[in-house]
Motif scaffolding. Structure first.
Motif, PDB file in Angstrom:
ATOM      1  N   LYS A 256       0.823  -1.207   0.000  1.00 21.36           N
ATOM      2  CA  LYS A 256       0.000   0.000   0.000  1.00 21.36           C
ATOM      3  C   LYS A 256       0.859   1.260   0.000  1.00 21.36           C
ATOM      4  N   LYS A 257       2.019   1.212   0.662  1.00 24.05           N
ATOM      5  CA  LYS A 257       2.873   2.391   0.756  1.00 24.05           C
ATOM      6  C   LYS A 257       3.467   2.783  -0.592  1.00 24.05           C
ATOM      7  N   THR A 258       3.840   1.803  -1.394  1.00 26.04           N
ATOM      8  CA  THR A 258       4.444   2.100  -2.700  1.00 26.04           C
ATOM      9  C   THR A 258       3.402   2.184  -3.808  1.00 26.04           C
ATOM     10  N   GLY A 259       2.242   1.560  -3.587  1.00 29.81           N
ATOM     11  CA  GLY A 259       1.208   1.557  -4.618  1.00 29.81           C
ATOM     12  C   GLY A 259       1.459   0.563  -5.729  1.00 29.81           C
ATOM     13  N   ARG A 277      12.906 -14.242  -8.761  1.00 29.67           N
ATOM     14  CA  ARG A 277      12.945 -12.950  -9.444  1.00 29.67           C
ATOM     15  C   ARG A 277      11.710 -12.130  -9.067  1.00 29.67           C
ATOM     16  N   VAL A 278      11.821 -10.815  -9.165  1.00 25.50           N
ATOM     17  CA  VAL A 278      10.698  -9.950  -8.837  1.00 25.50           C
ATOM     18  C   VAL A 278      10.586  -8.816  -9.847  1.00 25.50           C
ATOM     19  N   ALA A 279       9.341  -8.417 -10.102  1.00 23.38           N
ATOM     20  CA  ALA A 279       9.040  -7.241 -10.920  1.00 23.38           C
ATOM     21  C   ALA A 279       7.787  -6.605 -10.329  1.00 23.38           C
ATOM     22  N   ARG A 280       7.438  -5.407 -10.803  1.00 22.97           N
ATOM     23  CA  ARG A 280       6.296  -4.720 -10.194  1.00 22.97           C
ATOM     24  C   ARG A 280       5.441  -4.029 -11.254  1.00 22.97           C
ATOM     25  N   SER A 281       4.196  -3.713 -10.829  1.00 18.09           N
ATOM     26  CA  SER A 281       3.246  -3.043 -11.721  1.00 18.09           C
ATOM     27  C   SER A 281       2.242  -2.282 -10.874  1.00 18.09           C
ATOM     28  N   LYS A 282       1.719  -1.195 -11.416  1.00 18.34           N
ATOM     29  CA  LYS A 282       0.639  -0.465 -10.763  1.00 18.34           C
ATOM     30  C   LYS A 282      -0.694  -1.199 -10.925  1.00 18.34           C
ATOM     31  N   ASN A 283      -0.746  -2.136 -11.883  1.00 15.68           N
ATOM     32  CA  ASN A 283      -1.974  -2.890 -12.152  1.00 15.68           C
ATOM     33  C   ASN A 283      -1.719  -4.370 -11.914  1.00 15.68           C
ATOM     34  N   ILE A 284      -2.682  -5.051 -11.321  1.00 12.78           N
ATOM     35  CA  ILE A 284      -2.475  -6.458 -10.992  1.00 12.78           C
ATOM     36  C   ILE A 284      -2.365  -7.331 -12.240  1.00 12.78           C
ATOM     37  N   THR A 285      -2.887  -6.854 -13.355  1.00  9.24           N
ATOM     38  CA  THR A 285      -2.789  -7.614 -14.608  1.00  9.24           C
ATOM     39  C   THR A 285      -1.589  -7.185 -15.457  1.00  9.24           C
ATOM     40  N   GLY A 286      -0.686  -6.395 -14.868  1.00  5.71           N
ATOM     41  CA  GLY A 286       0.535  -6.011 -15.548  1.00  5.71           C
ATOM     42  C   GLY A 286       0.400  -4.761 -16.403  1.00  5.71           C
ATOM     43  N   PRO A 287       1.448  -4.457 -17.180  1.00  3.76           N
ATOM     44  CA  PRO A 287       2.679  -5.241 -17.321  1.00  3.76           C
ATOM     45  C   PRO A 287       3.583  -5.139 -16.087  1.00  3.76           C
ATOM     46  N   PHE A 288       4.269  -6.239 -15.776  1.00  2.00           N
ATOM     47  CA  PHE A 288       5.206  -6.272 -14.669  1.00  2.00           C
ATOM     48  C   PHE A 288       6.621  -6.032 -15.204  1.00  2.00           C
TER      49      PHE A 288
END
Length: 488
Positions: A256-259, A277-288
């Motif tokens: 929640k802190k990073t969004g 490995r890790v990646a991130r996205s603002k949307n749960i469906t990506g893109p990551f």
């Protein structure tokens, strides 16, 4: 006595007093390499060092503790931490049923039984699989939902099922299939390795997949626990070139802190080169995207360079180390985050253990984990004198998935790092943030690798004592681990 003689004696006396005082003063103010002033180090996690390979426990489940844990999923319930895991053991075929372990502190674990006695007839008819793989458990609608996998090894004949219970330790009711895959069904996903995550709006999703077509995500009906679109494999999130480039074991967690939503997956082969490995996205469906903005959907020859590698096979010093460090689970417990994974002993790669690691966050919002297994430590303020001394460091090279062996790192009192040229530097830039500038002309950008790491207490499992550790990344998203070596 003549005045001149008196003067000489006074000078000698002064020298005899002042010089020792100066020496003592210098000794008193000189930084100590074992200075842990202000730091609360964790206590010993056991009375004696834990054996990585212990044949005495083979047929005594009460003594299994972390032994034989594989593909664990973690949840906190009723004041306990629970890990549900794949049917696995060494020396004999595993008893089917999804193993359960529990702990009050994430350190001391005890075997708590199994979910089932055998694979359901429906799952057997579809896959001919005899054991359960890679479960996931979550609480919804005032009950627990357990998702499990059954599969035919090496094929897409796979089955994700659901069980429910009002109590975390059961009894469990099998609710049948959630999604099935089969050769020639028109899909590409392999229906194993489910993980259920709830997005910021309260909508549950299932992320799943292994090898074959990659990692997919699809909506879950919050009332039934099954798919909103039963015949739709969902949206592709991550993919590698082909079957020679492993990808599996997905998990998603929201900060929640990073969004951001954070997707973790495991690359390569589970017995040795397994890494997280890790990646991130603002949307749960990506893109990551990873640190270098590379999409986790990467079927190219360069997919080995995609995703921030945050856990990988390693060895500190002369310790046999750990292989197969993959298939992670994620837990948020209040303000604290943890990552669990299986790891195989360097002495015997078939001997798998549960590892729990504290997760910390970089200043720019990326998760990294402690280089040592969790022993109750918390992030704390450190001072410069805490850091001076000898360290072992491990760089988790994204281009090399074999076991990484530690090298020496010496932090000197004057903010320098010992090297041949005398050009490497270190600086404490925050409460527990350390900056390392490693001089590497011709290889590093502008001749310096710039690592920004978080320092925290840890338990030195290899040398069986409390110490300081660090974890963080450089300007290219490569993770570095460090552990301070305490002189006797």
């Amino acid at each position: 006595m003549k005045t001149k003689t008196k003067g000489i004696l006074l000078v000698v006396l002064a020298v005899l007093i002042i010089i020792p005082a100066v020496i003592l003063g210098m000794k008193h103010f000189q930084p100590k390499e074992n200075d842990f002033t202000g730091i609360k180090l964790p206590s010993s996690p056991a009375k004696t060092p834990v054996k990585n390979v212990n044949t005495d426990v083979l047929y005594d489940e009460k003594k299994w503790t972390t032994n034989f844990t594989h593909d664990g999923a973690i949840i906190k319930a009723d004041g306990w931490y629970y890990v549900f895991s794949t049917d696995y053991m060494v020396g004999a075929p595993p008893t089917p049923g999804i193993q359960i372990r529990k702990s009050k502190d994430l350190i001391h674990w005890k075997f708590a039984g199994r979910v089932f006695d055998q694979v359901s007839q429906e799952a057997w008819d579809w896959t001919h699989g005899t054991t359960f793989w890679a479960p996931s458990v979550i609480r919804m609608n005032d009950q627990y939902y357990l998702y499990y996998s059954v599969s035919e090894v090496g094929k897409r004949n796979s089955y994700i099922g659901l069980a429910t219970s009002h109590k975390i330790e059961g009894p469990w009711k099998d609710e049948g299939p959630v999604f099935k895959s089969k050769e020639g069904d028109g899909n590409t996903v392999n229906a194993i390795d489910p993980d259920i995550t709830i997005d910021k709006n309260g909508q549950p999703w299932m992320v799943y997949g292994s090898y074959f077509g990659g990692i997919f995500i699809t909506k879950i009906d919050k009332n039934t626990g099954k798919l909103v679109n039963p015949n739709d494999q969902g949206t592709l999130l991550a993919q590698r070139k082909d079957m020679s480039a492993g990808i599996e074991g997905p998990e998603i967690i929201y900060n929640k802190k990073t969004g951001y939503y954070y997707l973790t997956v495991s690359y390569d082969w589970l017995e040795d080169t397994y890494n997280v490995r890790v990646a991130r996205s603002k949307n749960i469906t990506g893109p990551f995207l990873d640190y270098n903005h590379k999409d986790m959907i990467d079927p190219s020859d360069d997919s080995f360079n995609t995703g921030n590698k945050i856990v990988a096979p390693y060895a500190f010093g002369k310790d046999p180390g750990w292989l197969g460090t993959g298939h992670n689970g994620l837990l948020q417990d209040g303000e604290n985050y943890y990552l669990i994974h299986n790891a195989r002993a360097g002495e015997d790669k078939y001997w798998s253990h549960l590892h729990v690691r504290k997760m910390v966050w970089t200043d720019d919002g990326w998760p990294v984990v402690s280089p040592e297994r969790y022993a109750g430590e918390k992030e704390q303020k450190v001072i410069e004198s805490n850091l001076i001394g000898n360290w072992q460091q491990i760089v988790l090279n994204r281009f090399e998935d074999s076991m990484q062996i530690s090298t020496n790192l010496q932090l000197l009192p004057n903010g320098k790092i010992k090297d041949e040229k005398g050009k490497s530097r270190w600086k404490l830039s925050g409460q527990n943030t350390l900056e390392l500038s490693i001089y590497d002309p011709g290889s590093a950008p502008k001749d310096y690798w710039k690592f920004t790491v978080k320092v925290l207490p840890g338990w030195d499992w290899e040398n069986w004592k409390g110490t300081l550790v660090f974890t963080g990344m450089n300007q290219e998203g490569t993770v570095i681990w460090g552990k301070k070596i305490i002189n006797k």
